[in-house]
Design an enzyme around this catalytic site. Structure first.
Site, short mmCIF file in Angstrom:
data_model
loop_
_atom_site.label_atom_id
_atom_site.label_comp_id
_atom_site.label_asym_id
_atom_site.label_seq_id
_atom_site.Cartn_x
_atom_site.Cartn_y
_atom_site.Cartn_z
N ASN A 108 51.26 60.91 55.83
CA ASN A 108 50.88 59.71 55.09
C ASN A 108 51.36 58.46 55.83
OD1 ASN A 108 49.87 58.22 52.91
ND2 ASN A 108 51.74 58.44 51.73
N PRO A 118 43.87 55.02 51.41
CA PRO A 118 44.84 54.38 50.50
C PRO A 118 46.21 55.05 50.39
CG PRO A 118 43.28 55.62 49.22
CD PRO A 118 42.84 55.75 50.66
N CYS A 119 46.94 55.07 51.49
CA CYS A 119 48.30 55.62 51.45
C CYS A 119 49.20 54.78 50.55
CB CYS A 119 48.86 55.75 52.85
SG CYS A 119 48.89 54.23 53.80
N HIS A 120 48.81 53.54 50.27
CA HIS A 120 49.61 52.68 49.39
C HIS A 120 49.61 53.19 47.94
CE1 HIS A 120 45.50 51.01 49.20
NE2 HIS A 120 45.80 50.66 47.95
#
Length: 159
Positions: A108, A118-120
């Site tokens: 990630n 969308p690693c956030h």
């Protein structure tokens, strides 16, 4: 041939890097783009990111490919399944392979296509914001932005 576009956003300068066929990086870091020109692809991605920041776009559509192992590619593909405006914990995200939670978290963290992959949207099991290469303040901003756009409420006051 390599191409690049830069945009200013509410969370700082964003650099888009692509080859002829695919975007391979979207980054907040200060990339050296001297000598690189824009392409139709990087211009298109710039427009999509601008629409995302305006609140007019929830899903991106352009070709992308970043270098990584088969395992990393699988993690990045799974990140795309986290719905806009929602979060998941690292534990929940790795539930299909619980012994690999650290490897999944590491993959990630190696994501080079910020915002779009969308690693956030992955947070700590206790609900805390953890581990974002672009800085936790950007992660918080992105999550708040997506929650507001998806009508799931504002998570903090914006001034």
């Amino acid at each position: 041939m390599k191409y690049a576009s830069n945009i200013e956003s509410p969370i700082g300068k964003i650099t888009i890097l692509a080859d002829y066929d695919c975007v391979y990086a979207i980054t907040f870091s200060d990339e050296d783009t001297n000598g690189l020109s824009e392409s139709e692809l990087t211009k298109n991605v710039s427009q999509q990111l601008t629409a995302y920041f305006r609140g007019d776009l929830k899903h991106f559509s352009f070709p992308m490919k970043q270098k990584g192992t088969e395992f990393q590619q699988g993690v990045w593909q799974n990140l795309l399944n986290i719905p806009f405006g929602e979060t998941t914990s690292y534990a929940k995200f790795s539930a299909h392979h619980p012994l690999a939670i650290r490897a999944i978290a590491a993959a990630n963290g190696k994501n080079n296509i910020a915002i779009v992959i969308p690693c956030h949207r992955v947070i700590g099991s206790n609900g805390k914001l953890v581990g974002y290469a672009g800085g936790l303040w950007r992660k918080q901003w992105l999550l708040q932005h997506e929650r507001e756009i998806s009508k799931q409420g504002q998570t903090a006051l914006k001034f």
